[in-house]
Scaffold this motif. Structure first.
Motif, PDB file in Angstrom:
ATOM      1  N   TYR A 180       0.810  -1.217   0.000  1.00 31.42           N
ATOM      2  CA  TYR A 180       0.000   0.000   0.000  1.00 31.42           C
ATOM      3  C   TYR A 180       0.848   1.273   0.000  1.00 31.42           C
ATOM      4  CZ  TYR A 180      -4.140  -2.838   1.065  1.00 31.42           C
ATOM      5  OH  TYR A 180      -5.170  -3.750   1.024  1.00 31.42           O
ATOM      6  N   ASP A 181       2.057   1.222   0.569  1.00 33.20           N
ATOM      7  CA  ASP A 181       2.920   2.410   0.659  1.00 33.20           C
ATOM      8  C   ASP A 181       4.004   2.453  -0.415  1.00 33.20           C
ATOM      9  OD1 ASP A 181       1.512   3.171   2.916  1.00 33.20           O
ATOM     10  OD2 ASP A 181       2.982   2.324   4.313  1.00 33.20           O
ATOM     11  N   ARG A 225      -4.721   1.836  -1.397  1.00 34.14           N
ATOM     12  CA  ARG A 225      -4.534   2.300  -0.019  1.00 34.14           C
ATOM     13  C   ARG A 225      -5.809   2.932   0.544  1.00 34.14           C
ATOM     14  NH1 ARG A 225       0.445   6.195   1.561  1.00 34.14           N
ATOM     15  NH2 ARG A 225       0.191   6.061   3.802  1.00 34.14           N
TER      16      ARG A 225
END
Length: 125
Positions: A19-20, A68
């Motif tokens: 997600y990052d 995200r």
């Protein structure tokens, strides 16, 4: 940290790293011989499997950034037996069943089987 906590931390490195777009976290969480498949890959639409190299390409491209959310990531460690473990990860988009191996570098995901949580969602298809 006990084994279950370490398995949970590895699963978080894998998911939060996705997600990052954090290449280091995902790289450390995945075993070099990773085999990741979706229901579609097993069910006949696409007979391939996703490798660690492909996952790292996707992370470099930021593919998980669009997924995200602020929703929690729930991890259930199902079992730990000596050098193997099983965990279930539930996120806003994905349900994944993970098999992990204890390596000299720590716990790593060897097998992942996943499905979208919303079957009408086209992400990952």
């Amino acid at each position: 940290m006990n084994d279950a906590d370490e398995v949970r931390a590895t699963a978080l490195d894998y998911f939060e790293g996705w997600y990052d777009a954090d290449l280091a976290r995902v790289d450390s969480a995945l075993h070099p011989r990773l085999v990741k498949r979706s229901v579609d890959q097993v069910g006949g639409r696409d007979t391939g499997a996703t490798t660690k190299e492909r996952m790292l390409e996707l992370v470099r491209a930021g593919a998980g950034l669009e997924d995200r959310t602020d929703d929690p990531i729930e991890i259930t460690v199902v079992d730990v037996h000596r050098d193997i473990a099983s965990a279930v990860v539930r996120s806003a988009q994905y349900r994944e069943y993970l098999h992990l191996l204890r390596t000299p570098d720590g716990w790593q995901v060897v097998n992942a089987f996943w499905q979208l949580t919303d079957p009408d969602d086209e992400v990952g298809k």
